[in-house]
Scaffold this active site. Structure first.
Site, PDB file in Angstrom:
ATOM      1  N   TYR A 183      11.191  30.893 -37.257  1.00  0.00           N
ATOM      2  CA  TYR A 183       9.993  30.166 -37.712  1.00  0.00           C
ATOM      3  C   TYR A 183      10.271  29.346 -38.965  1.00  0.00           C
ATOM      4  O   TYR A 183      11.097  29.718 -39.800  1.00  0.00           O
ATOM      5  CB  TYR A 183       8.825  31.151 -37.949  1.00  0.00           C
ATOM      6  CG  TYR A 183       8.504  31.900 -36.676  1.00  0.00           C
ATOM      7  CD1 TYR A 183       7.800  31.274 -35.641  1.00  0.00           C
ATOM      8  CD2 TYR A 183       8.952  33.216 -36.481  1.00  0.00           C
ATOM      9  CE1 TYR A 183       7.546  31.940 -34.441  1.00  0.00           C
ATOM     10  CE2 TYR A 183       8.696  33.882 -35.293  1.00  0.00           C
ATOM     11  CZ  TYR A 183       7.998  33.234 -34.283  1.00  0.00           C
ATOM     12  OH  TYR A 183       7.766  33.871 -33.094  1.00  0.00           O
ATOM     13  N   ASP A 184       9.562  28.217 -39.084  1.00  0.00           N
ATOM     14  CA  ASP A 184       9.668  27.362 -40.270  1.00  0.00           C
ATOM     15  C   ASP A 184       8.524  27.597 -41.239  1.00  0.00           C
ATOM     16  O   ASP A 184       8.643  27.307 -42.431  1.00  0.00           O
ATOM     17  CB  ASP A 184       9.621  25.881 -39.864  1.00  0.00           C
ATOM     18  CG  ASP A 184      10.764  25.508 -38.951  1.00  0.00           C
ATOM     19  OD1 ASP A 184      11.850  26.104 -39.121  1.00  0.00           O
ATOM     20  OD2 ASP A 184      10.563  24.650 -38.064  1.00  0.00           O
ATOM     21  N   THR A 185       7.394  28.044 -40.697  1.00  0.00           N
ATOM     22  CA  THR A 185       6.189  28.177 -41.512  1.00  0.00           C
ATOM     23  C   THR A 185       5.591  29.567 -41.324  1.00  0.00           C
ATOM     24  O   THR A 185       5.436  30.031 -40.186  1.00  0.00           O
ATOM     25  CB  THR A 185       5.140  27.121 -41.086  1.00  0.00           C
ATOM     26  OG1 THR A 185       5.723  25.826 -41.200  1.00  0.00           O
ATOM     27  CG2 THR A 185       3.885  27.207 -41.947  1.00  0.00           C
ATOM     28  N   GLN A 240       8.206  27.116 -45.186  1.00  0.00           N
ATOM     29  CA  GLN A 240       6.919  26.670 -45.721  1.00  0.00           C
ATOM     30  C   GLN A 240       5.967  27.868 -45.725  1.00  0.00           C
ATOM     31  O   GLN A 240       5.832  28.551 -44.697  1.00  0.00           O
ATOM     32  CB  GLN A 240       6.361  25.560 -44.815  1.00  0.00           C
ATOM     33  CG  GLN A 240       5.026  25.026 -45.277  1.00  0.00           C
ATOM     34  CD  GLN A 240       4.536  23.911 -44.356  1.00  0.00           C
ATOM     35  OE1 GLN A 240       4.836  23.882 -43.157  1.00  0.00           O
ATOM     36  NE2 GLN A 240       3.777  22.988 -44.909  1.00  0.00           N
ATOM     37  N   ARG A 258       6.764  26.809 -34.191  1.00  0.00           N
ATOM     38  CA  ARG A 258       7.618  27.412 -35.218  1.00  0.00           C
ATOM     39  C   ARG A 258       6.793  27.912 -36.415  1.00  0.00           C
ATOM     40  O   ARG A 258       7.242  27.903 -37.558  1.00  0.00           O
ATOM     41  CB  ARG A 258       8.710  26.412 -35.663  1.00  0.00           C
ATOM     42  CG  ARG A 258       9.698  26.115 -34.507  1.00  0.00           C
ATOM     43  CD  ARG A 258      10.937  25.366 -34.926  1.00  0.00           C
ATOM     44  NE  ARG A 258      11.733  26.023 -35.957  1.00  0.00           N
ATOM     45  CZ  ARG A 258      12.657  26.968 -35.739  1.00  0.00           C
ATOM     46  NH1 ARG A 258      12.881  27.409 -34.500  1.00  0.00           N
ATOM     47  NH2 ARG A 258      13.346  27.483 -36.740  1.00  0.00           N
TER      48      ARG A 258
END
Lengths: 303, 303
Positions: free
Chosen positions: B20-22, B54, B241
């Site tokens: 995951y990005d966030t 993030q 993500r």
């Protein structure tokens, strides 16, 4: 369900009057409408008295005591006595003292106006006053909202001074003591004022119901049964010879049905003839009549 | 429904973080518990930042603006920026301006505290302030409670200064104008404070719902969709993500499910492993872990 009988002539009015000893009368929509007394109704009430009928004026208004409600009746030119008035505030006091024998050492926490406090005081029931202590919560200070083992019931009515402190206190009393009674004076969601409607006691009590995920243990006023239980208990009424007269199917007529007494709907208020005649109408009175003033025809005959 | 995966070892933590990005983070029960930060969690958050993740801190608390919520995060030693905070008060402002383009000439009537007013002002949305005019109704004087054609929405949140005047005004605006929007910041029936719970925004809005016999048009906060719609819209997130991390199945995890993003339940708050493993459990996360602090194991490995 039996089809309701419409009273339309002198003979029918006379038979109806002869059949009952006690009339329970709703006021708004029956005696007055839009703050004006319905022409002819006062004469009919005087006639009922002359014939020895017992009259009781029943109202869900909890903000006034019986004395306060009496003042209102008199302002419409209707002479009555305090003993003839049954308000939801008085019902609550009567119910606590005479129906369930509320413990003398316990206190009632009130969300409501002076009518409730006055009636509880007159019945010798300890209660919390709506005092300065009940102002809004300042600066997120919940510290003084603590359980009180003296509180044995929360009684919620209509209250123009409702605030978060009162809601939070009532919530905490009920949440921390499963034996604490949860009572409402009435569950009308709205009430009429200045030509419109405003949120009523049945709406103001909903934060407690939702936050507690708990229904009230008892609701005093129409259409619920406690008010009629109290009336029958106090006056030792013969329910066979008692009739409820009102203008609303869902409160007044349902109230009579719940209490096992006869019912007469008048068409000078909220409910209409169309509703009664509709296929599958869920609530039906025993009788209905255009107006309570129609009974004046009997008087004219007798004069 | 797919069975949730319990993350129990370094390899699993690493795979999860990489995927995951966030991360959307609930705070109470995830970062702190009973007003004490959960040991190890701050290091994990620092690690997430170092890895370029993030982070967004999402809260249903409407009483504070983002600036007010930021202060609270900092009081727990958590460094963050206002841009990383999504409260239900900010969501309401964002929703009105960017999602539905609320008419510039219309005003929002607020039942709520300064957090809502501050966010609406910053977004340039006209609103009524919680001013002296909103004191309790005295002497049964409803005369100043009149329709106001300028009001285009009623927005109800948590309000320790709630009173009958505010309820009656909001009721009248909604009743007289069927186009007036009915919005809640959040529908939590209770919220935790001083070691117990108290009635929340979802309880305080119920008098309007009951009196109007109308459900709100939109509820901003978790588990409802508008908050996630606003987050996705503002940050142009790739939902594939993005993962919601929270401690409550019925709010945090349901929120992620409603928004079509991944979900991780931590067991340091309200919901338990037993609830997840129960036969027929209605709400299930994609993943769960004993504590967010477990991810510290990866840091140790990297050091």
């Amino acid at each position: 369900m039996t089809k309701p009988i419409k009273l339309t002539n002198r003979a029918a009015y006379q038979r109806f009057v002869d059949r009952y000893d006690t009339f329970l009368l709703d006021c708004d929509g029956v005696i007055w409408s839009s703050n004006t007394v319905i022409p002819g109704v006062l004469q009919v009430i005087t006639y009922f008295r002359k014939k020895g009928k017992q009259l009781l004026f029943v109202t869900n208004n909890s903000t006034k005591s019986r004395a306060g409600n009496l003042k209102k009746l008199r302002s419409f030119g209707l002479e009555a006595s305090e003993e003839e008035i049954f308000s939801s505030s008085y019902t609550a006091a009567y119910y606590l003292r005479h129906i369930i024998d509320f413990p003398k050492e316990k206190k009632v926490y009130i969300i409501g106006e002076s009518g409730i406090e006055d009636e509880l005081n007159m019945m010798g029931i300890k209660n919390t006053k709506a005092d300065a202590d009940n102002g809004p919560i300042q600066n997120w200070d919940f510290a003084d909202i603590t359980p009180d083992p003296e509180i044995g019931a929360v009684l919620c009515g209509f209250d123009t001074f409702i605030n978060y402190r009162k809601i939070a206190k009532a919530f905490l009393y009920l949440r921390t003591d499963p034996d604490c009674l949860f009572l409402l004076t009435n569950d009308d969601t709205t009430f009429p004022a200045i030509g419109t409607v405003f949120p009523g006691a049945g709406s103001l009590s909903s934060p407690l119901i939702i936050a507690l995920n708990r229904k009230p243990d008892r609701v005093m006023g129409k259409p619920n049964k406690p008010m009629l239980d109290c009336i029958v208990d106090k006056y030792r009424l013969n329910v066979e010879r008692t009739c409820m007269i009102g203008d609303r199917l869902d409160t007044d007529i349902q109230f009579g049905i719940n209490g096992g007494i006869a019912t007469l709907l008048v068409l000078t208020g909220i409910s209409t003839e169309k509703e009664i005649l509709a296929e599958g109408a869920p609530i039906l009175p025993d009788y209905y009549v255009d107006s309570l003033s129609n009974f004046a025809e009997i008087i004219e005959l007798e004069n």
